[in-house]
Write an enzyme that holds these catalytic residues in place. Structure first.
Site, PDB file in Angstrom:
ATOM      1  N   SER A 262      10.802  13.111   1.488  1.00 31.24           N
ATOM      2  CA  SER A 262      10.906  13.435  -0.052  1.00 31.24           C
ATOM      3  C   SER A 262       9.899  12.699  -0.655  1.00 31.24           C
ATOM      4  CB  SER A 262      12.101  12.875  -0.588  1.00 31.24           C
ATOM      5  OG  SER A 262      12.716  11.663  -0.573  1.00 31.24           O
TER       6      SER A 262
ATOM      7  N   ALA B 206      26.171   8.716  -2.468  1.00 28.13           N
ATOM      8  CA  ALA B 206      25.215   8.970  -1.218  1.00 28.13           C
ATOM      9  C   ALA B 206      25.936   7.747  -0.200  1.00 28.13           C
ATOM     10  CB  ALA B 206      23.827   8.934  -1.424  1.00 28.13           C
TER      11      ALA B 206
ATOM     12  N   LYS C 120       7.609   1.599   3.222  1.00 26.74           N
ATOM     13  CA  LYS C 120       7.164   2.660   4.081  1.00 26.74           C
ATOM     14  C   LYS C 120       6.021   2.450   4.794  1.00 26.74           C
ATOM     15  CE  LYS C 120      10.951   5.256   3.583  1.00 26.74           C
ATOM     16  NZ  LYS C 120      12.034   5.548   4.565  1.00 26.74           N
TER      17      LYS C 120
ATOM     18  N   LYS D 148       0.889  -1.299  -0.123  1.00 27.87           N
ATOM     19  CA  LYS D 148      -0.069   0.181  -0.145  1.00 27.87           C
ATOM     20  C   LYS D 148       0.958   1.170   0.026  1.00 27.87           C
ATOM     21  CE  LYS D 148      -4.237  -1.755   2.126  1.00 27.87           C
ATOM     22  NZ  LYS D 148      -5.006  -1.832   3.301  1.00 27.87           N
TER      23      LYS D 148
END
Length: 269
Positions: A87, A217, A62, A57
């Site tokens: 973000s 990163a 997350k 979902k």
């Protein structure tokens, strides 16, 4: 792997908290499928399995952490709403979890957030405040909005409830494919891999955990090299969901778990 009692004294999450999260979000979060490919297996000369959290979902893993965090709040506190800075993926997940509970969600997003992610937050009813594309700006605006609304901050990854929610992935995956001997997990803020490592190592202490992060990163690799938490002052990668730096909780958990012995890098920029 430490016992649950020992984990409680050391880590932000435990096997018990992850199991409780799984029960809490049951009926809200999907049990996502696992796919494999004969062609990919032949190329890799290994049996690879992909846990398809893109079918979760809100479109990402997350939702597990956000849902667990929201459902953990007492009703009187939840009624004031929840707030986060993100973000996109956590922002949408929290907005959806809040919508399910009928409470407001206040979301601080950087001005350069992908349009599709901004639209996702709007679709789930989140109230968006735009910030400059820096962590300092996001946190400053979040503090201001929190003072105005009384909402509860649900951090994208540096939160025990979020870490526990993300760990439910490992419990599912090891039931679906119990013979797994290694996991490759993306690392950014570290909430996903913290939860997964705690859960997976509790179920199978011999399983290896590999962290994958963009070369542009690579704060986790830099932090590991010097033995202390470092943050990215600049990132250079197309993987916008992997531009965050480790938090205090996730750095401590991953350092204590010693998974860094298997740190990998993905060159995605």
């Amino acid at each position: 792997m430490a016992s649950d009692a020992e984990q409680k004294e050391t880590y932000a999450a435990t096997l018990k908290s992850i199991q409780e999260a799984r029960e809490r979000i049951s009926g809200f979060a999907h049990v996502t499928p696992v796919f494999s490919s004969c062609c990919v297996n032949q190329i890799a000369r290994a049996n690879l399995y992909f846990k398809c959290e893109l079918l979760q979902k809100s479109g990402a893993f997350k939702f597990r952490g956000a849902c667990n965090a929201v459902l953990s709040l007492p009703k009187d506190i939840a009624s004031r709403g929840v707030i986060t800075h993100s973000s996109g993926n956590h922002a949408a997940a929290l907005a959806l979890a809040a919508k399910i509970q009928g409470i407001p969600a206040f979301v601080i997003m950087p001005k350069n957030a992908p349009k599709c992610k901004v639209e996702n937050v709007k679709r789930y009813g989140g109230k968006i405040y735009f910030s400059e594309p820096t962590l300092e700006s996001r946190e400053e605006i979040a503090q201001d909005v929190q003072k105005q609304t009384g909402a509860t901050l649900i951090h994208p990854y540096n939160d025990t409830r979020v870490i526990s929610g993300q760990g439910t992935i490992a419990l599912e995956l090891l039931e679906q494919i119990p013979e797994l001997d290694a996991l490759i997990v993306p690392i950014s803020g570290g909430g996903l891999i913290s939860g997964i490592t705690l859960a997976a190592k509790s179920v199978n202490s011999s399983i290896r955990i590999f962290a994958a992060e963009p070369k542009g990163a690579d704060d986790a690799a830099q932090s590991k090299a010097v033995g202390k938490l470092l943050t990215n002052s600049h990132t250079d990668t197309i993987a916008d969901g992997l531009r965050a730096s480790l938090g205090s909780l996730t750095w401590f958990e991953l350092w204590m778990l010693h998974f860094f012995l298997y740190l990998w890098f993905l060159i995605l920029n």
